[in-house]
Structure formats: C-alpha cells, structure tokens
Design a protein around this motif. Sequence first.
Motif, short mmCIF file in Angstrom:
data_model
loop_
_atom_site.label_atom_id
_atom_site.label_comp_id
_atom_site.label_asym_id
_atom_site.label_seq_id
_atom_site.Cartn_x
_atom_site.Cartn_y
_atom_site.Cartn_z
N VAL A 20 0.83 -1.20 0.00
CA VAL A 20 0.00 0.00 0.00
C VAL A 20 0.87 1.26 0.00
CG1 VAL A 20 -1.78 1.27 1.29
CG2 VAL A 20 -1.87 -1.22 1.14
N ASP A 21 1.97 1.22 0.74
CA ASP A 21 2.86 2.38 0.79
C ASP A 21 3.40 2.74 -0.59
OD1 ASP A 21 2.53 2.67 3.54
OD2 ASP A 21 4.27 1.43 4.02
N TYR A 24 0.65 4.53 -2.60
CA TYR A 24 0.45 5.93 -2.22
C TYR A 24 1.63 6.80 -2.63
CZ TYR A 24 -4.05 5.40 -0.04
OH TYR A 24 -5.39 5.18 0.16
N GLU A 25 2.82 6.24 -2.60
CA GLU A 25 3.99 6.98 -3.06
C GLU A 25 3.86 7.33 -4.54
OE1 GLU A 25 8.62 5.91 -3.55
OE2 GLU A 25 7.79 5.56 -1.57
N GLU A 28 0.69 9.81 -5.04
CA GLU A 28 1.01 11.18 -4.65
C GLU A 28 2.07 11.79 -5.55
OE1 GLU A 28 1.72 10.76 -0.44
OE2 GLU A 28 -0.43 10.53 -0.04
N ARG A 44 -8.13 15.38 -5.06
CA ARG A 44 -7.29 14.24 -4.65
C ARG A 44 -8.18 13.07 -4.22
NH1 ARG A 44 -2.99 14.99 0.10
NH2 ARG A 44 -4.82 15.97 1.01
N LEU A 48 -8.37 9.50 -6.08
CA LEU A 48 -8.13 8.28 -5.31
C LEU A 48 -9.23 7.26 -5.56
CD1 LEU A 48 -6.50 6.72 -3.21
CD2 LEU A 48 -7.86 7.87 -1.43
N ARG A 56 -10.72 -2.21 -1.40
CA ARG A 56 -10.15 -0.87 -1.20
C ARG A 56 -11.18 0.20 -1.60
NH1 ARG A 56 -5.12 -2.15 1.25
NH2 ARG A 56 -4.23 -3.87 0.09
N TYR A 60 -13.23 3.04 0.76
CA TYR A 60 -13.40 4.44 0.36
C TYR A 60 -14.87 4.84 0.48
CZ TYR A 60 -13.56 8.59 -2.62
OH TYR A 60 -13.77 9.87 -3.10
N TYR A 81 -9.05 12.00 3.36
CA TYR A 81 -7.99 11.32 2.61
C TYR A 81 -7.06 10.58 3.56
CZ TYR A 81 -3.89 10.68 -0.37
OH TYR A 81 -2.82 10.14 -1.07
N ASP A 82 -6.69 11.24 4.67
CA ASP A 82 -5.79 10.61 5.63
C ASP A 82 -6.42 9.38 6.27
OD1 ASP A 82 -3.79 12.47 5.11
OD2 ASP A 82 -4.36 13.76 6.80
N LYS A 85 -6.37 6.64 3.60
CA LYS A 85 -4.99 6.21 3.41
C LYS A 85 -4.53 5.34 4.58
CE LYS A 85 -0.34 8.05 2.66
NZ LYS A 85 0.45 9.27 2.49
#
Length: 86
Positions: A20-21, A24-25, A28, A44, A48, A56, A60, A81-82, A85
Amino acid sequence: MIRIDPKMQWPILNSDDMDVDEFYEEFEGVLRLANDIKGFPMERLLALKSSLRGSRAETYEHVKRQRQKNGTFATDPEAVYDIIKG
C-alpha cells in the motif's frame, strides 16, 4: 502555439495488493504534477476513488458515507484522505 500534453496512467490499488505504501507513493507522485498537491484536496479524493478496486474501493465508499453524514467529506477532505490512506 506549443502544447504539452503529458500522458500518464493513474496507479491502481487492488484488494490483494500488499504494498500500500508503494501505491500511495506513486499516487502522490502523480498528484505532485498538479500544484504540488496543494489546493486540490477534493480532487485528490476523487482521483483516489478512481484508483481503488475491490475492498479498497468499498473502504473508500464506507468512509465517504460516514463523512458525508457528519459533513466533513466536503469541509475537511484532507482529513478524509488521511483516514482512507490509513
């Protein structure tokens, strides 16, 4: 007149994707092309949504419904968003 039309693909995060990281990298990173992510918190969230699949995307939608009820989806999209995420 010169026109620059960059072609890019949004990254996709599926239910079975474990990194997942990394998603998002990359996600973004694409957003940084547009105003360094600043000033576009609702956009954003919408971007997303189109990048999520399976459970997933269900997460959302669940968070979106909750935050629409209390009004924070529209008033504080950065916090929403946070949450998604996280």
